[in-house]
Design a protein around this motif. Structure first.
Motif, PDB file in Angstrom:
ATOM      1  N   TYR A 191      -0.174   2.900  14.125  1.00 38.75           N
ATOM      2  CA  TYR A 191      -0.134   4.210  13.478  1.00 38.75           C
ATOM      3  C   TYR A 191       1.075   4.975  14.010  1.00 38.75           C
ATOM      4  O   TYR A 191       1.622   4.644  15.077  1.00 38.75           O
ATOM      5  CB  TYR A 191      -1.426   4.994  13.700  1.00 38.75           C
ATOM      6  CG  TYR A 191      -1.752   5.345  15.142  1.00 38.75           C
ATOM      7  CD1 TYR A 191      -1.556   6.640  15.626  1.00 38.75           C
ATOM      8  CD2 TYR A 191      -2.290   4.391  16.013  1.00 38.75           C
ATOM      9  CE1 TYR A 191      -1.871   6.976  16.942  1.00 38.75           C
ATOM     10  CE2 TYR A 191      -2.607   4.717  17.325  1.00 38.75           C
ATOM     11  CZ  TYR A 191      -2.395   6.009  17.785  1.00 38.75           C
ATOM     12  OH  TYR A 191      -2.705   6.329  19.087  1.00 38.75           O
ATOM     13  N   ARG A 197       1.644  -6.391   1.602  1.00 37.09           N
ATOM     14  CA  ARG A 197       0.207  -6.452   1.306  1.00 37.09           C
ATOM     15  C   ARG A 197      -0.429  -7.718   1.894  1.00 37.09           C
ATOM     16  O   ARG A 197      -1.554  -7.676   2.404  1.00 37.09           O
ATOM     17  CB  ARG A 197      -0.010  -6.425  -0.211  1.00 37.09           C
ATOM     18  CG  ARG A 197      -1.470  -6.296  -0.623  1.00 37.09           C
ATOM     19  CD  ARG A 197      -1.612  -6.381  -2.135  1.00 37.09           C
ATOM     20  NE  ARG A 197      -0.937  -5.285  -2.802  1.00 37.09           N
ATOM     21  CZ  ARG A 197      -1.490  -4.098  -3.025  1.00 37.09           C
ATOM     22  NH1 ARG A 197      -2.720  -3.866  -2.623  1.00 37.09           N
ATOM     23  NH2 ARG A 197      -0.819  -3.158  -3.662  1.00 37.09           N
ATOM     24  N   ASP A 241      -9.552  -0.370  13.362  1.00 36.04           N
ATOM     25  CA  ASP A 241      -8.756  -0.219  12.144  1.00 36.04           C
ATOM     26  C   ASP A 241      -8.240   1.213  12.093  1.00 36.04           C
ATOM     27  O   ASP A 241      -9.014   2.166  12.142  1.00 36.04           O
ATOM     28  CB  ASP A 241      -9.634  -0.524  10.923  1.00 36.04           C
ATOM     29  CG  ASP A 241      -8.843  -0.565   9.620  1.00 36.04           C
ATOM     30  OD1 ASP A 241      -7.948   0.294   9.435  1.00 36.04           O
ATOM     31  OD2 ASP A 241      -9.126  -1.435   8.785  1.00 36.04           O
ATOM     32  N   ASP A 276      -7.076   2.881   9.707  1.00 34.18           N
ATOM     33  CA  ASP A 276      -7.585   3.627   8.549  1.00 34.18           C
ATOM     34  C   ASP A 276      -8.876   4.349   8.920  1.00 34.18           C
ATOM     35  O   ASP A 276      -9.059   5.536   8.623  1.00 34.18           O
ATOM     36  CB  ASP A 276      -7.846   2.686   7.368  1.00 34.18           C
ATOM     37  CG  ASP A 276      -6.592   2.428   6.555  1.00 34.18           C
ATOM     38  OD1 ASP A 276      -5.592   3.131   6.778  1.00 34.18           O
ATOM     39  OD2 ASP A 276      -6.619   1.520   5.715  1.00 34.18           O
ATOM     40  N   ARG A 309      -0.954  -7.324   5.898  1.00 33.39           N
ATOM     41  CA  ARG A 309      -1.452  -5.982   6.204  1.00 33.39           C
ATOM     42  C   ARG A 309      -1.867  -5.873   7.675  1.00 33.39           C
ATOM     43  O   ARG A 309      -2.749  -6.590   8.141  1.00 33.39           O
ATOM     44  CB  ARG A 309      -2.645  -5.671   5.302  1.00 33.39           C
ATOM     45  CG  ARG A 309      -2.997  -4.202   5.180  1.00 33.39           C
ATOM     46  CD  ARG A 309      -4.108  -4.052   4.153  1.00 33.39           C
ATOM     47  NE  ARG A 309      -4.308  -2.658   3.767  1.00 33.39           N
ATOM     48  CZ  ARG A 309      -5.128  -1.838   4.402  1.00 33.39           C
ATOM     49  NH1 ARG A 309      -5.804  -2.276   5.451  1.00 33.39           N
ATOM     50  NH2 ARG A 309      -5.269  -0.583   4.001  1.00 33.39           N
ATOM     51  N   GLU A 310      -1.233  -4.964   8.401  1.00 32.87           N
ATOM     52  CA  GLU A 310      -1.535  -4.717   9.806  1.00 32.87           C
ATOM     53  C   GLU A 310      -2.325  -3.414   9.937  1.00 32.87           C
ATOM     54  O   GLU A 310      -1.927  -2.393   9.382  1.00 32.87           O
ATOM     55  CB  GLU A 310      -0.243  -4.611  10.620  1.00 32.87           C
ATOM     56  CG  GLU A 310       0.305  -5.951  11.076  1.00 32.87           C
ATOM     57  CD  GLU A 310      -0.437  -6.471  12.304  1.00 32.87           C
ATOM     58  OE1 GLU A 310      -1.426  -5.824  12.735  1.00 32.87           O
ATOM     59  OE2 GLU A 310      -0.035  -7.525  12.815  1.00 32.87           O
ATOM     60  N   THR A 311      -3.398  -3.452  10.678  1.00 31.02           N
ATOM     61  CA  THR A 311      -4.237  -2.256  10.830  1.00 31.02           C
ATOM     62  C   THR A 311      -4.278  -1.769  12.272  1.00 31.02           C
ATOM     63  O   THR A 311      -5.058  -0.885  12.609  1.00 31.02           O
ATOM     64  CB  THR A 311      -5.674  -2.547  10.363  1.00 31.02           C
ATOM     65  OG1 THR A 311      -6.228  -3.608  11.165  1.00 31.02           O
ATOM     66  CG2 THR A 311      -5.696  -2.947   8.890  1.00 31.02           C
ATOM     67  N   ARG A 312      -3.402  -2.316  13.130  1.00 34.79           N
ATOM     68  CA  ARG A 312      -3.443  -1.940  14.551  1.00 34.79           C
ATOM     69  C   ARG A 312      -2.476  -0.818  14.901  1.00 34.79           C
ATOM     70  O   ARG A 312      -2.482  -0.326  16.032  1.00 34.79           O
ATOM     71  CB  ARG A 312      -3.092  -3.150  15.419  1.00 34.79           C
ATOM     72  CG  ARG A 312      -4.062  -4.317  15.321  1.00 34.79           C
ATOM     73  CD  ARG A 312      -3.524  -5.488  16.124  1.00 34.79           C
ATOM     74  NE  ARG A 312      -2.242  -5.938  15.593  1.00 34.79           N
ATOM     75  CZ  ARG A 312      -1.313  -6.569  16.325  1.00 34.79           C
ATOM     76  NH1 ARG A 312      -1.513  -6.787  17.615  1.00 34.79           N
ATOM     77  NH2 ARG A 312      -0.188  -6.978  15.765  1.00 34.79           N
ATOM     78  N   ASP A 355       0.846  -1.185   0.000  1.00 34.60           N
ATOM     79  CA  ASP A 355       0.000   0.000   0.000  1.00 34.60           C
ATOM     80  C   ASP A 355       0.885   1.240   0.000  1.00 34.60           C
ATOM     81  O   ASP A 355       1.734   1.409   0.873  1.00 34.60           O
ATOM     82  CB  ASP A 355      -0.898   0.018   1.240  1.00 34.60           C
ATOM     83  CG  ASP A 355      -1.874  -1.148   1.242  1.00 34.60           C
ATOM     84  OD1 ASP A 355      -2.397  -1.459   0.158  1.00 34.60           O
ATOM     85  OD2 ASP A 355      -2.095  -1.740   2.298  1.00 34.60           O
ATOM     86  N   HIS A 384      -0.438   0.675   8.056  1.00 32.15           N
ATOM     87  CA  HIS A 384      -0.543  -0.502   7.184  1.00 32.15           C
ATOM     88  C   HIS A 384       0.451  -0.474   6.028  1.00 32.15           C
ATOM     89  O   HIS A 384       0.899  -1.519   5.550  1.00 32.15           O
ATOM     90  CB  HIS A 384      -1.963  -0.657   6.645  1.00 32.15           C
ATOM     91  CG  HIS A 384      -2.424   0.499   5.819  1.00 32.15           C
ATOM     92  ND1 HIS A 384      -2.049   0.689   4.510  1.00 32.15           N
ATOM     93  CD2 HIS A 384      -3.245   1.532   6.115  1.00 32.15           C
ATOM     94  CE1 HIS A 384      -2.603   1.783   4.040  1.00 32.15           C
ATOM     95  NE2 HIS A 384      -3.338   2.322   4.983  1.00 32.15           N
ATOM     96  N   SER A 385       0.819   0.717   5.535  1.00 31.59           N
ATOM     97  CA  SER A 385       1.691   0.793   4.363  1.00 31.59           C
ATOM     98  C   SER A 385       3.108   0.310   4.656  1.00 31.59           C
ATOM     99  O   SER A 385       3.874   0.041   3.734  1.00 31.59           O
ATOM    100  CB  SER A 385       1.748   2.224   3.833  1.00 31.59           C
ATOM    101  OG  SER A 385       2.292   3.100   4.798  1.00 31.59           O
TER     102      SER A 385
END
Length: 486
Positions: free
Chosen positions: A460, A452, A428, A430, A455-458, A115, A447-448
């Motif tokens: 920031y 891919r 998430d 995002d 992908r981790e969304t936890r 991403d 996540h970036s």
């Protein structure tokens, strides 16, 4: 017919001197077709009164436009748009047709593996911009940078400004890096072991192209700098991501078939973990055992304000197997796009030849301006000022994070400019970022930084390089409030 004076105005955020702004305003009106050949301009007195500037300022702007043949003077009749003024182009786009070329088949591959991170162009308009890597205009030394740029434009530096270096670099800049920048990292290097690049990303691309093929294997950190992952994807080499821990890349997890190891030991990107000295020695030993090369991205070493930074891997290397990547773009401003590669002469020779075939060399004026800014002491003064400010902002942010019960997943031992954060399960980042943007808060979802398929969304990233200390507590409180709502 004279053009009405009230059709002219200066843009509120225009750059440059008033004379330059007036000159640009009139030239743009001619090039856009709003002013046509033979039309008379307002008198210098009327325009000066309308714009609220001195008459001499308008006269000087008109004089410059006369010399460039945008305007002509007709005695006491005044100033007119010249008959030789550039004709505005007439462009009418044709309707877009459907290509008969199968571009998916022809290009054959993607140029991004994960991403792509999004950097909002209007970040400065947000009241709470926890955005990484942007320049804080309140800290940058505009005056001395401008003086160095003007000096580099002088007659004495005409050769440096205009010459085609082909595959060479500005000797002043190379000498300063060798004598001042690298010794601060414990590195000794000859000029033929240094190559100027268009930032650290260009340096990583050059190293990848020289060192890796489809039959070779690269080990990278996970998570990692997204552009590095994309660069390796383009090389079609085998890529093995290794999860980092609180001390960075663990050498024991590196596969024996690895040919090149990419690492960010000073401040791991993005977790900010700092690799201890014992692990650095262990990593060098591992590379020696498997006969691998190490590419060290000396990411954010200048932002070490809590403790003295650890020596660079390159300074500990007795085999010549470490390639060192540095950048001035992070410490000065990202738009500078100036970095450097340091390695053994045979490697630099190949990287130099590759760079010459792609872009020849970075612009001479940028190199010479930077050389002056460094050698005259402005750079060191700027770094000291930034460190002091970041130290204060970090303390305020850490206190705010603890007061609001947020979770820190990683932070630099020696400093840095950001915290790596983690949200509770089920959230998430995002969605969190979108909700916060509506509350005038910007964060960077994590996540970036992951592949891919992983992908981790936890996670920031919260950076404090672009936000004043007094705004940090309220911004962090809004983050905590939004997490609770989600």
């Amino acid at each position: 017919m004279a053009i009405p004076v009230d059709t002219f105005f200066l843009a509120p955020h225009s750059q440059g001197t008033l004379q330059a702004q007036i000159q640009e305003m009139i030239a743009e009106a001619i090039l856009s077709g709003r002013l046509r050949k033979g039309e008379r301009l307002p008198s210098t007195r009327k325009l000066a009164t309308h714009l609220g500037v001195s008459r001499i300022t308008v006269t000087l702007a008109y004089t410059e436009l006369l010399s460039n043949d945008y305007l002509t003077s007709q005695g006491r009749s005044g100033y007119f748009v010249s008959q030789n003024a550039p004709v505005p182009p007439v462009y009418t786009p044709t309707p877009r047709g459907e290509d008969l070329v199968d571009w998916n088949r022809i290009t054959g591959r993607r140029f991004t593996e994960g991403d792509t991170p999004e950097k909002p162009h209007d970040w400065a308009s947000f009241r709470y911009p926890f955005i990484y890597g942007q320049t804080d205009p309140t800290l940058f030394d505009h005056a001395n940078w401008r003086l160095c740029a003007l000096r580099a434009l002088g007659q004495k530096d005409f050769t440096a400004l205009t010459t085609d270096y082909y595959d060479r670099d500005d000797p002043r800049l190379v000498e300063f890096i060798a004598r001042n920048t690298l010794p601060r990292r414990g590195i000794k290097a000859h000029p033929d072991e240094i190559l100027i690049t268009l930032g650290a990303q260009n340096a990583l691309w050059l190293a990848t192209q020289v060192l890796l093929t489809q039959r070779r294997t690269a080990t990278i950190e996970n998570p990692c700098y997204p552009a590095l992952r994309d660069i390796l994807t383009q090389s079609r080499c085998h890529v093995v991501p290794v999860d980092v821990d609180r001390d960075g890349l663990p050498p024991g997890a590196i596969p024996d078939q690895t040919d090149v190891i990419f690492t960010t030991p000073s401040h791991q990107c993005p977790t900010s973990a700092t690799m201890p000295m014992a692990r650095r020695q262990e990593l060098l030993q591992k590379a020696r055992e498997i006969d691998a090369v190490i590419v060290e991205d000396d990411y954010e070493f200048e932002m070490s304000f809590l403790n003295t930074p650890s020596p660079a891997l390159k300074s500990l290397d007795g085999d010549g197997r470490v390639i060192h990547v540095g950048s001035f773009s992070k410490s000065l401003f990202p738009g500078l796009r100036l970095g450097y590669l340091v390695g053994s002469a045979p490697f630099i020779r190949e990287a130099r030849a590759l760079r010459a075939s792609v872009l020849r060399h970075p612009p001479g004026h940028i190199q010479r301006t930077t050389a002056y800014f460094l050698s005259l002491g402005h750079y060191n003064a700027l770094i000291r000022r930034i460190r002091n400010v970041l130290r204060d902002r970090r303390a305020v942010m850490q206190e705010a994070i603890e007061a609001n019960g947020l979770t820190i997943a990683g932070k630099g031992v020696h400093g840095g400019s950001s915290f790596w954060m983690q949200v509770p399960d089920g959230i998430d980042t995002d969605n969190l970022a979108k909700a916060l943007a509506e509350k005038d808060v910007l964060i960077e979802p994590g996540h970036s930084f992951f592949r891919r398929d992983q992908r981790e969304t936890r996670f920031y990233r919260l950076a404090y390089s672009s936000i004043p200390s007094e705004r940090i507590p309220e911004g962090v409180a809004r983050i905590a409030e939004t997490i609770a709502e989600l």
